[in-house]
Design a protein around this motif. Structure first.
Motif, PDB file in Angstrom:
ATOM      1  N   VAL A  44      -6.082   4.078   5.298  1.00 33.55           N
ATOM      2  CA  VAL A  44      -5.592   3.193   4.233  1.00 33.55           C
ATOM      3  C   VAL A  44      -5.706   1.727   4.646  1.00 33.55           C
ATOM      4  CG1 VAL A  44      -3.510   2.494   2.982  1.00 33.55           C
ATOM      5  CG2 VAL A  44      -4.091   4.921   3.200  1.00 33.55           C
ATOM      6  N   VAL A  78       2.641   3.928   3.895  1.00 34.24           N
ATOM      7  CA  VAL A  78       2.304   5.331   3.657  1.00 34.24           C
ATOM      8  C   VAL A  78       2.955   6.187   4.734  1.00 34.24           C
ATOM      9  CG1 VAL A  78       0.138   4.656   2.560  1.00 34.24           C
ATOM     10  CG2 VAL A  78       0.141   5.246   4.989  1.00 34.24           C
ATOM     11  N   ALA A 136      -8.190  -1.199   3.024  1.00 35.38           N
ATOM     12  CA  ALA A 136      -7.582  -2.406   2.453  1.00 35.38           C
ATOM     13  C   ALA A 136      -8.087  -3.659   3.137  1.00 35.38           C
ATOM     14  CB  ALA A 136      -6.065  -2.319   2.572  1.00 35.38           C
ATOM     15  N   GLU A 190       1.668  -2.108   4.417  1.00 37.01           N
ATOM     16  CA  GLU A 190       1.326  -0.677   4.310  1.00 37.01           C
ATOM     17  C   GLU A 190       2.588   0.147   4.500  1.00 37.01           C
ATOM     18  OE1 GLU A 190       1.597   2.799   6.326  1.00 37.01           O
ATOM     19  OE2 GLU A 190       1.072   1.155   7.709  1.00 37.01           O
ATOM     20  N   LEU A 246       0.854  -1.180   0.000  1.00 37.21           N
ATOM     21  CA  LEU A 246       0.000   0.000   0.000  1.00 37.21           C
ATOM     22  C   LEU A 246       0.890   1.229   0.000  1.00 37.21           C
ATOM     23  CD1 LEU A 246      -2.555  -1.204   2.711  1.00 37.21           C
ATOM     24  CD2 LEU A 246      -2.826  -1.285   0.220  1.00 37.21           C
ATOM     25  N   VAL A 286      -2.226   4.865  -3.219  1.00 36.81           N
ATOM     26  CA  VAL A 286      -3.335   5.110  -2.289  1.00 36.81           C
ATOM     27  C   VAL A 286      -3.882   6.524  -2.411  1.00 36.81           C
ATOM     28  CG1 VAL A 286      -2.500   3.393  -0.637  1.00 36.81           C
ATOM     29  CG2 VAL A 286      -1.747   5.773  -0.429  1.00 36.81           C
ATOM     30  N   LYS A 287      -3.385   7.281  -3.376  1.00 39.98           N
ATOM     31  CA  LYS A 287      -3.801   8.664  -3.542  1.00 39.98           C
ATOM     32  C   LYS A 287      -4.490   8.839  -4.893  1.00 39.98           C
ATOM     33  CE  LYS A 287      -1.884  13.376  -3.515  1.00 39.98           C
ATOM     34  NZ  LYS A 287      -0.644  14.175  -3.378  1.00 39.98           N
ATOM     35  N   SER A 326      -7.630  -1.168  -6.940  1.00 37.28           N
ATOM     36  CA  SER A 326      -6.943  -1.975  -5.938  1.00 37.28           C
ATOM     37  C   SER A 326      -7.643  -3.274  -5.577  1.00 37.28           C
ATOM     38  CB  SER A 326      -6.756  -1.154  -4.668  1.00 37.28           C
ATOM     39  OG  SER A 326      -8.021  -0.790  -4.114  1.00 37.28           O
ATOM     40  N   ALA A 383      -5.198   3.839  -7.404  1.00 40.06           N
ATOM     41  CA  ALA A 383      -5.995   3.640  -6.200  1.00 40.06           C
ATOM     42  C   ALA A 383      -7.358   3.013  -6.499  1.00 40.06           C
ATOM     43  CB  ALA A 383      -6.175   4.973  -5.481  1.00 40.06           C
TER      44      ALA A 383
END
Length: 330
Positions: free
Chosen positions: A111, A101, A115, A99, A10, A35-36, A87, A84
């Motif tokens: 996030v 981020v 997920a 993850e 992620l 993720v953005k 996913s 994103a």
């Protein structure tokens, strides 16, 4: 968890790229999930940057002799980046999700929570955070029994150590599965309690601050201090762990040295913890008594010492510092 599960990351930043290289090198398919929300042009740039860095990393490993130039393309082909909004398929097919981020609690919770709704019921989810405790994030996870922290040291594709920190809800079986997965790609996992700084960051913060303090105090130059670290501190601890080294010399030596430094430098930061004096009073001072932080009962101490000394000699050779004796042959 099978040995060759699909991996999802992620975030496609530095950590995601490093993890992608580590797993792709070991035969896994890896998907980095942006993720953005971005425009098509922005995503295309991110994708190109991420895959370009992955390719550059593999190319550098080829130059270092870990693979051949012909291996680069097939390894890069195992890595993909998706937007994103796409996913769901990648996450539903993943056996393990990492993850990576930025270190913002609410962002991570957002996030991770999203997920956890897209992955399979038994998919293991891990945060790679270096600062946030697992239990501060687990409340956002659907089925937190399969969630834990897995902290990689940079560069993730090279450094063997990975710190695993389970939370209150983490199933012990999940910890074992993650350890096996990491060992399968050549990593050395260690398990620690959910505590700020884990193991390595907590120790290295003290060491780095003390090194900086010595420069500030004029004890030695930065160059001299770093030389001392490479050929003294780092040299010994590449063979003996910190606690093993206490036992090697004797916990009583650390006890008295700590008392002296605390008084001479006027700082409580050198004060030995209670466990040092407690071990002394109980006769657990290390190799000399058969027990310290580690248990040496039943161990052939001479053989053990010889192996550790051989490892140090091997390091001397590695650094080009092993020399033959100077003999008078007249």
């Amino acid at each position: 968890m099978s040995n060759r599960v699909n991996i999802a990351c992620l975030g496609a930043g530095r950590m995601g790229r490093g993890i992608a290289v580590a797993f792709a090198y070991a035969g896994h398919a890896v998907t980095m999930v942006d993720v953005k929300a971005r425009s098509a042009a922005e995503f295309a740039k991110l994708e190109a940057d991420a895959l370009g860095e992955v390719r550059t990393t593999f190319a550098s490993l080829a130059k270092l002799g870990l693979l051949t130039e012909a291996d680069v393309d097939p390894l890069v082909a195992r890595v993909s980046v998706i937007a994103a909004g796409q996913s769901e398929e990648a996450l539903s097919d993943a056996g393990m999700v990492f993850e990576g981020v930025p270190e913002v609690v609410e962002l991570k919770r957002e996030v991770l929570g999203a997920a956890s709704k897209q992955v399979g019921p038994d998919t293991v989810i891990a945060s790679t955070t270096s600062t946030i405790l697992v239990d501060d994030l687990s409340g956002a996870i659907v089925n937190p029994r399969r969630f834990l922290n897995v902290h990689w040291l940079n560069p993730a594709y090279l450094i063997p150590l990975v710190e695993i920190s389970p939370g209150r809800a983490t199933d012990p079986i999940v910890v074992d599965e993650v350890k096996a997965l990491l060992e399968g790609i050549g990593k050395v996992p260690v398990v620690c309690a959910a505590t700020p700084g884990f193991i390595v960051p907590r120790i290295q913060a003290l060491a780095m601050n003390e090194a900086a303090r010595m420069v500030e105090e004029g004890v030695a130059s930065a160059e001299e201090i770093d030389k001392a670290i490479r050929y003294g501190f780092g040299f010994r601890y590449a063979v003996l762990g910190l606690l093993e080294f206490i036992d090697w010399g004797g916990g009583d030596i650390l006890y008295y040295a700590s008392r002296y430094l605390e008084g001479a430098l006027g700082s409580e930061r050198y004060r030995a913890p209670d466990v040092i004096s407690r071990n002394m009073h109980e006769g657990r001072i290390g190799l000399r008594t058969g027990a310290g932080f580690l248990d040496y009962s039943g161990l052939d101490v001479d053989v053990y010492r010889a192996k550790r000394l051989q490892a140090m000699v091997d390091l001397l050779r590695h650094f080009g510092l092993a020399r033959p004796p100077v003999l008078d042959r007249n």
